[in-house]
Design a protein around this motif. Structure first.
Motif, mmCIF file in Angstrom:
data_model
loop_
_atom_site.group_PDB
_atom_site.id
_atom_site.type_symbol
_atom_site.label_atom_id
_atom_site.label_comp_id
_atom_site.label_asym_id
_atom_site.label_seq_id
_atom_site.Cartn_x
_atom_site.Cartn_y
_atom_site.Cartn_z
ATOM 1 N N GLN A 85 0.825 -1.214 0.000
ATOM 2 C CA GLN A 85 0.000 0.000 0.000
ATOM 3 C C GLN A 85 0.856 1.260 0.000
ATOM 4 O OE1 GLN A 85 -3.159 0.155 -0.407
ATOM 5 N NE2 GLN A 85 -3.679 -1.999 -0.234
ATOM 6 N N ILE A 86 1.937 1.256 0.804
ATOM 7 C CA ILE A 86 2.824 2.425 0.850
ATOM 8 C C ILE A 86 3.480 2.644 -0.511
ATOM 9 C CG2 ILE A 86 4.963 3.311 1.846
ATOM 10 C CD1 ILE A 86 4.110 1.988 4.477
ATOM 11 N N GLY A 87 3.931 1.570 -1.132
ATOM 12 C CA GLY A 87 4.535 1.702 -2.455
ATOM 13 C C GLY A 87 3.554 2.257 -3.474
ATOM 14 N N THR A 88 2.308 1.770 -3.424
ATOM 15 C CA THR A 88 1.291 2.283 -4.352
ATOM 16 C C THR A 88 1.020 3.770 -4.124
ATOM 17 O OG1 THR A 88 0.280 0.080 -4.404
ATOM 18 C CG2 THR A 88 -1.044 1.920 -5.189
ATOM 19 N N ALA A 89 0.890 4.167 -2.816
ATOM 20 C CA ALA A 89 0.638 5.576 -2.511
ATOM 21 C C ALA A 89 1.802 6.457 -2.958
ATOM 22 C CB ALA A 89 0.390 5.743 -1.015
ATOM 23 N N TRP A 90 3.025 5.957 -2.758
ATOM 24 C CA TRP A 90 4.186 6.752 -3.159
ATOM 25 C C TRP A 90 4.239 6.933 -4.682
ATOM 26 C CZ3 TRP A 90 7.498 10.150 -1.576
ATOM 27 C CH2 TRP A 90 8.669 10.380 -2.288
ATOM 28 N N VAL A 91 3.937 5.894 -5.403
ATOM 29 C CA VAL A 91 3.920 6.009 -6.858
ATOM 30 C C VAL A 91 2.869 7.014 -7.309
ATOM 31 C CG1 VAL A 91 3.433 4.745 -8.987
ATOM 32 C CG2 VAL A 91 4.869 3.710 -7.242
ATOM 33 N N ASN A 92 1.680 6.944 -6.704
ATOM 34 C CA ASN A 92 0.626 7.901 -7.064
ATOM 35 C C ASN A 92 1.046 9.334 -6.746
ATOM 36 O OD1 ASN A 92 -1.005 5.828 -7.938
ATOM 37 N ND2 ASN A 92 -2.036 5.585 -5.975
ATOM 38 N N TYR A 93 1.686 9.528 -5.568
ATOM 39 C CA TYR A 93 2.097 10.876 -5.151
ATOM 40 C C TYR A 93 3.149 11.447 -6.112
ATOM 41 C CZ TYR A 93 3.881 14.683 -2.258
ATOM 42 O OH TYR A 93 4.274 15.904 -1.814
ATOM 43 N N THR A 94 4.151 10.637 -6.442
ATOM 44 C CA THR A 94 5.196 11.121 -7.353
ATOM 45 C C THR A 94 4.639 11.409 -8.746
ATOM 46 O OG1 THR A 94 5.770 8.804 -7.824
ATOM 47 C CG2 THR A 94 7.037 9.936 -6.127
ATOM 48 N N ASP A 95 3.679 10.586 -9.202
ATOM 49 C CA ASP A 95 3.059 10.885 -10.498
ATOM 50 C C ASP A 95 2.306 12.209 -10.465
ATOM 51 O OD1 ASP A 95 4.064 8.614 -11.585
ATOM 52 O OD2 ASP A 95 2.241 7.420 -11.350
ATOM 53 N N ALA A 96 1.576 12.451 -9.371
ATOM 54 C CA ALA A 96 0.831 13.708 -9.264
ATOM 55 C C ALA A 96 1.778 14.908 -9.199
ATOM 56 C CB ALA A 96 -0.078 13.682 -8.032
ATOM 57 N N MET A 97 2.903 14.756 -8.456
ATOM 58 C CA MET A 97 3.880 15.840 -8.405
ATOM 59 C C MET A 97 4.462 16.118 -9.791
ATOM 60 S SD MET A 97 4.232 17.238 -5.425
ATOM 61 C CE MET A 97 5.874 17.945 -5.508
ATOM 62 N N ARG A 98 4.716 15.065 -10.547
ATOM 63 C CA ARG A 98 5.251 15.262 -11.887
ATOM 64 C C ARG A 98 4.245 16.027 -12.764
ATOM 65 N NH1 ARG A 98 4.276 12.500 -16.256
ATOM 66 N NH2 ARG A 98 3.302 10.805 -15.077
ATOM 67 N N LEU A 99 2.953 15.664 -12.633
ATOM 68 C CA LEU A 99 1.929 16.359 -13.412
ATOM 69 C C LEU A 99 1.817 17.838 -13.010
ATOM 70 C CD1 LEU A 99 -0.862 13.622 -13.485
ATOM 71 C CD2 LEU A 99 0.695 14.278 -15.328
ATOM 72 N N TYR A 100 1.950 18.128 -11.689
ATOM 73 C CA TYR A 100 1.936 19.519 -11.239
ATOM 74 C C TYR A 100 3.084 20.289 -11.878
ATOM 75 C CZ TYR A 100 -1.738 20.104 -7.742
ATOM 76 O OH TYR A 100 -2.936 20.269 -7.124
ATOM 77 N N GLY A 101 4.268 19.692 -11.868
ATOM 78 C CA GLY A 101 5.431 20.365 -12.460
ATOM 79 C C GLY A 101 5.236 20.625 -13.938
ATOM 80 N N GLU A 102 4.693 19.632 -14.671
ATOM 81 C CA GLU A 102 4.462 19.818 -16.084
ATOM 82 C C GLU A 102 3.432 20.905 -16.339
ATOM 83 O OE1 GLU A 102 3.361 16.014 -17.542
ATOM 84 O OE2 GLU A 102 5.404 15.174 -17.420
ATOM 85 N N ARG A 103 2.392 20.982 -15.462
ATOM 86 C CA ARG A 103 1.378 22.035 -15.644
ATOM 87 C C ARG A 103 1.974 23.407 -15.406
ATOM 88 N NH1 ARG A 103 -3.961 21.966 -11.991
ATOM 89 N NH2 ARG A 103 -2.504 22.834 -10.463
#
Length: 566
Positions: A85-103
């Motif tokens: 679960q922690i690994g899944t949450a971390w992957v989701n968080y890093t993906d969202a951060m990447r999308l914020y940076g791209e925006r």
């Protein structure tokens, strides 16, 4: 049952005897003989402590076993689930951060392109609406414009003094066509507080789901272990306690025992042991019956083997002399190996003046059934060659087909026989140096100085019910003969060799593989060729067993006769 010593697992000190006979047994004797000395976990030098079996039957030690299993399994499951679960949450968080940076990068780049003009710094108020439009983004934190020298020109929002971990910042350069350097920069900051809040919510939800999943797993495991392990073991231990007091009770399996359940298998074995203890006379009687049945079976097997051995002598006597064509100047070598003592392969060698005939037949099946068909074929060939005097391979095949179908009642007289044979016939005429061949399911292989040639026969075999149809016409094939050329008639058993050469996977040798072996040994005498082929087939099979009878007849006409006829 077997002898009582087979039931004893370990000898008992001071009382050397089996479970059956030798007087009554004490409780410690039974426990040691049956191998249950460690059931309670507190063994002494001579067996168990007093009352240990009764305590185990009441479930104290079994409950401890269950608790131990849960204490060792639960942490592993918890760590695995939480890590997942922690690994899944971390992957989701890093993906969202990447999308914020791209925006942020996209917004800053588009705004910088809109502002980038040669004289923009002289009147920056004109471009203030473009910068203020960035504040419409829900995550907007600040925007700052600086000129080419780095001096602030315009600032919207609150600019942090230091880089904040909850803010995504990006810098876009204001470029003008024809200018070698940027004319300014635009710095944009977006807040990640909403993203962090969502991540915290997801973490809490993942933790709750993990706890629920682990609790459901533990409860299910606990219920199933109690139902399928602890309860059957308690029944078994209770029955053992009764047997300890000489009360011959069996374990109630609650229906049919499952062979896949080890506890059911152990309980069934225990019940059989109790049955044996209940009646030693019954065990002795059963043992005597087993010994008599073994003797009867041994006698029956001896009679069958003697009969099959005698059948082999009969079949061997029906086979022709392997030197039958020596006076005709034809060198012959034969490989005949039935899968069992007798087989369904047959060959025929005979000389009629200047004519030499070679026949190879592969009858349906192998063993005794195939041997019976070979007797029918031998009788039919004798009548065809001597009574009817046929000398054409194709005519011989047609006549053999009719006689076999008549003998097996495949001509519409109500037989359910589905038998037949594949056959190949060669006729060598020494006077004119011609070799004629006809085949029904078998082919002729010729190997000479120019290489190997395969002359195929008809696809359909002889016999087999065809609902009134006759065998398709098979014509004689005149085969060119060269001096020193060798001809091979072989059954499918020669080619159908399954092996694993050089560890490349199991595959069939096939006719091509047999031909390659024969090409390698073609300069040897025929007898040496046959021996080399047999050795090569054995080596190819390796650990694989043969699957069919094997027959190969190799013959070579006299080279002088071939030259003189040519």
């Amino acid at each position: 049952m077997t002898d009582a010593p087979d039931l004893a697992l370990d000898p008992v000190p001071r009382r050397n005897r089996s479970l059956r006979g030798g007087g009554p047994l004490r409780g410690d004797d039974f426990v040691a003989l049956a191998g249950f000395a460690d059931v309670a976990g507190e063994a002494t030098e001579t067996g168990m402590r007093p009352g240990a079996l009764r305590g185990a039957a009441r479930g104290r030690d079994l409950d401890s076993l269950a608790h131990t299993l849960f204490l060792r399994i639960y942490p592993v499951i918890a760590v695995v689930v939480l890590a997942t679960q922690i690994g899944t949450a971390w992957v989701n968080y890093t993906d969202a951060m990447r999308l914020y940076g791209e925006r942020a990068t996209l917004l800053a780049t588009l705004t910088a392109r809109a502002i980038g003009r040669p004289d923009w710094a002289a009147n920056p108020k004109i471009y203030r609406p473009q910068v203020q439009a960035l504040a419409l983004d829900p995550a907007f934190r600040f925007a700052r414009l600086t000129d080419a020298a780095g001096a602030p020109v315009m600032t919207i929002g609150e600019t942090p003094r230091t880089r904040s971990w909850d803010t995504v910042q990006t810098v876009a350069e204001l470029t003008v066509a024809g200018e070698p350097a940027p004319v300014g920069t635009l710095t944009l900051g977006l807040s990640t507080e909403a993203l962090r809040g969502n991540a915290e919510k997801q973490a809490l939800m993942a933790l709750g789901a993990s706890l629920i999943l682990m609790m459901a797993f533990v409860l299910t495991l606990h219920a199933n272990v109690r139902r399928h392990v602890l309860t059957p073991l308690k029944r078994l231990l209770a029955a053992m306690r009764e047997v300890e007091h000489k009360r011959w009770v069996s374990v109630d399996l609650g229906g049919a025992a499952r062979a896949s359940n080890e506890i059911d298998v152990i309980s069934s074995a225990f019940n059989r042991m109790v049955d044996g203890l209940r009646s030693g006379d019954e065990a002795r009687t059963l043992l005597a019956q087993l010994e008599r049945a073994h003797r009867d079976l041994e006698g029956a097997n001896r009679l069958v083997m003697e009969s099959i051995g005698y059948a082999r002598r009969i079949q061997t006597s029906v086979l022709p002399d392997r030197l039958a064509l020596s006076e005709a100047g034809v060198e012959v070598a034969v490989l005949w190996e039935p899968l069992h003592l007798v087989g369904g392969d047959y060959f025929w060698l005979e000389q009629f003046d200047d004519l030499s005939i070679v026949v190879v037949a592969d009858c349906t099946g192998h063993g005794v059934p195939g041997a019976f068909i070979t007797l029918i074929v031998a009788t039919a060939l004798d009548r065809i060659l001597h009574e009817r005097g046929l000398r054409s391979p194709a005519e011989i095949l047609a006549a053999l087909d009719g006689m076999v179908r008549t003998q097996l009642r495949q001509d519409g007289r109500g037989s359910d026989s589905d038998d037949g044979l594949d056959c190949g016939i060669c006729l060598w005429n020494r006077a004119d140096g011609t070799l004629r061949f006809a085949g029904a399911g078998l082919s002729l292989t010729a190997i000479g100085p120019g290489g190997a040639v395969r002359i195929k026969g008809g696809r359909r075999g002889i016999g087999y019910p065809r609902h009134g149809e006759t065998m398709p016409d098979v014509a004689d094939v005149t085969v060119p003969v060269e001096p020193g050329q060798v001809f091979y008639l072989m059954t499918d058993g020669i080619c159908d060799q399954m092996g694993n050469p050089q560890g490349g996977g199991r595959r069939l040798l096939g006719h091509r593989g047999v031909t390659d072996i024969l090409l390698d040994v073609r300069d040897r005498p025929l007898s040496a060729q046959v021996t080399a082929l047999d050795d090569a087939l054995t080596a190819y099979r390796g650990g694989e067993a043969r699957r069919d009878d094997m027959t190969l007849v190799a013959f070579r006409p006299d080279p002088e006769a071939v030259r003189s006829a040519g």
